[in-house]
Write an enzyme that holds these catalytic residues in place. Sequence first.
Site, mmCIF file in Angstrom:
data_model
loop_
_atom_site.group_PDB
_atom_site.id
_atom_site.type_symbol
_atom_site.label_atom_id
_atom_site.label_comp_id
_atom_site.label_asym_id
_atom_site.label_seq_id
_atom_site.Cartn_x
_atom_site.Cartn_y
_atom_site.Cartn_z
ATOM 1 N N HIS A 28 0.845 -1.196 0.000
ATOM 2 C CA HIS A 28 0.000 0.000 0.000
ATOM 3 C C HIS A 28 0.881 1.247 0.000
ATOM 4 O O HIS A 28 2.030 1.186 0.404
ATOM 5 C CB HIS A 28 -0.815 0.094 1.300
ATOM 6 N N TYR A 29 0.301 2.377 -0.390
ATOM 7 C CA TYR A 29 0.878 3.639 0.062
ATOM 8 C C TYR A 29 -0.017 4.203 1.151
ATOM 9 O O TYR A 29 -1.206 3.862 1.245
ATOM 10 C CB TYR A 29 1.131 4.633 -1.070
ATOM 11 N N THR A 30 0.585 5.073 1.988
ATOM 12 C CA THR A 30 -0.176 5.572 3.130
ATOM 13 C C THR A 30 -1.255 6.565 2.705
ATOM 14 O O THR A 30 -2.318 6.639 3.339
ATOM 15 C CB THR A 30 0.754 6.246 4.153
ATOM 16 N N GLU A 93 2.527 -0.726 4.604
ATOM 17 C CA GLU A 93 2.183 0.631 4.182
ATOM 18 C C GLU A 93 3.469 1.384 3.867
ATOM 19 O O GLU A 93 4.377 1.476 4.707
ATOM 20 C CB GLU A 93 1.422 1.373 5.291
ATOM 21 N N HIS A 135 -2.777 -2.983 -3.200
ATOM 22 C CA HIS A 135 -4.143 -2.820 -2.705
ATOM 23 C C HIS A 135 -5.122 -2.651 -3.875
ATOM 24 O O HIS A 135 -6.234 -3.172 -3.862
ATOM 25 C CB HIS A 135 -4.200 -1.604 -1.768
ATOM 26 N N ASP A 145 -3.728 2.426 -4.727
ATOM 27 C CA ASP A 145 -2.372 2.268 -4.200
ATOM 28 C C ASP A 145 -1.800 0.871 -4.411
ATOM 29 O O ASP A 145 -2.562 -0.090 -4.473
ATOM 30 C CB ASP A 145 -2.339 2.661 -2.711
HETATM 31 ZN ZN LIG Z 1 -4.096 0.600 0.740
#
Ligand SMILES: [Zn+2]
Length: 226
Positions: A28-30, A93, A135, A145
Site C-alpha cells: 500500500h501507500y499511506t 504501508e 491494494h 495504491d
Molecule cells: Zn491501501
Amino acid sequence: MTLRMIEHPSPNHEPRPEGAVVEVLMLHYTGMRSGPEALARLCDPAAIVSSHYVVEEDGRVFRLVPEALKARHAGISHWRGHSALNATSIGIEIVNPGHEWGYRHFPAMQMAALADLCLEILARHPIPARNVVGHSDVAPDRKQDPGEFFDWQGLAANGIGLWPQRDGPAKGDPLALLGRIGYRTDLPLDVLITAFQRHWRPEEVNGLADAGTLARLQAVAALAEA
Ligand SMILES: [Zn+2]
C-alpha cells in the site's frame, strides 16, 4: 543492507482465524500528508486500521503488528477466488502522499528497505510470487495504491512478485486474462484494466484494453499460471 526495525505497536489487530496460512503480501501507500500522520492513524484505536509494517521515505521500517496476528489494511478484497484478505495476508504501508495529496516517486532508500523487508517476509511464509499484490489489485473499484509510480519491476528483479521478460501475443479476451491473473471479474472492464495497468503497465494508465495492454495481460497471465 540491514533493516532498521523500529517497534511501534498498534492496538488494531485480531487473531488470525484458526488454521489460516499467510499466502498474500499486500503493498500500500499511506496516502496521507506525512509519515508521522500515517503512523498515528494506523495506531489510533478509533480509526480501526493498521498494517504489519510502515516503510518511511528514508528507509526506516516500523513494526506495528506481529505477523502472527491479523492487521486491518485490506478491507473488502478479492484475489484468485479468495476474499477478506486480511486473514491471510501481511500488509505493508509505504509512506507516500498518494494521488490525493501529491503523489510522488518512491525514494531509492525506501525501495531498498522495502525489498529487504519483503524478502524476509517471503522467507517466512509460503507466499507465491503471483500473490504479491497491490491494494488496487485486490480492491480495484476502491483503491489506487501503491500506484503507477511504484517500481514493481524493480522489486521483481529482486525476486519479489511477477514481472514478464517479454510481452505475449496482443490478442484474447481481456476479462478472461484478468481472471487468470487473479482479479475479480465482476467489475467494469475499464476499472479492472486501470488496476492492471497501475501494476503491470504503468507507462500508460488509460483503462483501455489496447494492443499493448493485451500483450502484457497475456504475459502476466502465463506467469501467474506457471
Ligand atoms: Zn491501501
